[in-house]
Design a protein around this motif. Structure first.
Motif, PDB file in Angstrom:
ATOM      1  N   ASP A  36      10.523  39.672 -11.356  1.00 28.65           N
ATOM      2  CA  ASP A  36       9.684  40.752 -10.842  1.00 28.65           C
ATOM      3  C   ASP A  36      10.502  41.855 -10.186  1.00 28.65           C
ATOM      4  OD1 ASP A  36       7.460  39.342 -11.672  1.00 28.65           O
ATOM      5  OD2 ASP A  36       7.047  38.497  -9.685  1.00 28.65           O
ATOM      6  N   TYR A  37      11.781  41.578  -9.924  1.00 26.92           N
ATOM      7  CA  TYR A  37      12.629  42.540  -9.234  1.00 26.92           C
ATOM      8  C   TYR A  37      13.653  43.106 -10.200  1.00 26.92           C
ATOM      9  CZ  TYR A  37      10.576  40.496  -5.109  1.00 26.92           C
ATOM     10  OH  TYR A  37       9.683  40.065  -4.177  1.00 26.92           O
ATOM     11  N   GLY A  38      13.824  44.397 -10.171  1.00 27.32           N
ATOM     12  CA  GLY A  38      14.794  45.043 -11.035  1.00 27.32           C
ATOM     13  C   GLY A  38      16.114  45.233 -10.327  1.00 27.32           C
ATOM     14  N   THR A  39      17.047  45.793 -11.057  1.00 28.90           N
ATOM     15  CA  THR A  39      18.362  46.081 -10.479  1.00 28.90           C
ATOM     16  C   THR A  39      18.568  47.567 -10.300  1.00 28.90           C
ATOM     17  OG1 THR A  39      19.348  46.069 -12.687  1.00 28.90           O
ATOM     18  CG2 THR A  39      19.410  43.997 -11.455  1.00 28.90           C
ATOM     19  N   GLU A  40      17.552  48.344 -10.640  1.00 30.58           N
ATOM     20  CA  GLU A  40      17.640  49.786 -10.511  1.00 30.58           C
ATOM     21  C   GLU A  40      17.078  50.215  -9.155  1.00 30.58           C
ATOM     22  OE1 GLU A  40      19.112  51.727 -12.809  1.00 30.58           O
ATOM     23  OE2 GLU A  40      19.515  49.865 -13.910  1.00 30.58           O
ATOM     24  N   PHE A  41      17.931  50.754  -8.308  1.00 32.54           N
ATOM     25  CA  PHE A  41      17.494  51.285  -7.025  1.00 32.54           C
ATOM     26  C   PHE A  41      18.513  52.312  -6.573  1.00 32.54           C
ATOM     27  CE2 PHE A  41      19.987  47.510  -6.224  1.00 32.54           C
ATOM     28  CZ  PHE A  41      20.895  47.919  -5.265  1.00 32.54           C
ATOM     29  N   ASP A  42      18.116  53.139  -5.649  1.00 30.80           N
ATOM     30  CA  ASP A  42      18.986  54.184  -5.142  1.00 30.80           C
ATOM     31  C   ASP A  42      19.225  53.992  -3.660  1.00 30.80           C
ATOM     32  OD1 ASP A  42      19.183  55.613  -7.559  1.00 30.80           O
ATOM     33  OD2 ASP A  42      17.222  56.516  -7.216  1.00 30.80           O
ATOM     34  N   LEU A  43      20.425  54.241  -3.250  1.00 31.88           N
ATOM     35  CA  LEU A  43      20.770  54.261  -1.834  1.00 31.88           C
ATOM     36  C   LEU A  43      20.871  55.713  -1.399  1.00 31.88           C
ATOM     37  CD1 LEU A  43      23.539  51.508  -1.763  1.00 31.88           C
ATOM     38  CD2 LEU A  43      21.175  51.303  -0.988  1.00 31.88           C
ATOM     39  N   PRO A  44      20.622  55.982  -0.121  1.00 37.66           N
ATOM     40  CA  PRO A  44      20.747  57.375   0.349  1.00 37.66           C
ATOM     41  C   PRO A  44      22.151  57.900   0.084  1.00 37.66           C
ATOM     42  CG  PRO A  44      19.822  55.964   2.055  1.00 37.66           C
ATOM     43  CD  PRO A  44      20.250  55.072   0.943  1.00 37.66           C
TER      44      PRO A  44
END
Length: 106
Positions: A36-44
């Motif tokens: 259910d969790y992806g590996t695509e995310f952004d950090l500030p």
């Protein structure tokens, strides 16, 4: 470690086997899968904020002394260098330490 009013679904599942407890009117917890969790995310981007949060554990007597000193410095010196910090207690604590450091170097 079950709190009052909570269901232990492992025990219920072992007791009732293949019964669909949801059909019996019980609210079942949502099953969460690692998929259910992806590996695509952004950090500030850019530099981190120029502020830090600090936490201290104090005895009651120590806490009361520090609170009194913070209140006192806020009343005696309303114009404290803030460095852009909006937290008045942090600013007051800084001023107390700044004054102490100044006296220490004399």
């Amino acid at each position: 470690n079950v709190q009052l009013g909570e269901w232990d679904f492992e025990v219920l599942s072992a007791e009732f086997g293949e019964f669909d407890l949801g059909e019996m009117g019980m609210d079942m917890p949502e099953v969460i899968s690692p998929d259910d969790y992806g590996t695509e995310f952004d950090l500030p981007e850019g530099d981190k904020e120029p502020f830090q949060q600090m936490t201290f554990t104090l005895a009651d007597a120590q806490a009361e002394t520090i609170k009194a000193a913070i209140d006192c410095i806020k009343k005696d010196k309303p114009e404290i260098e803030t460095f852009g910090n909006e937290n008045s207690n942090g600013n007051a604590l800084y001023e107390i330490v700044r004054q102490w450091a100044e006296l220490k170097t004399l």
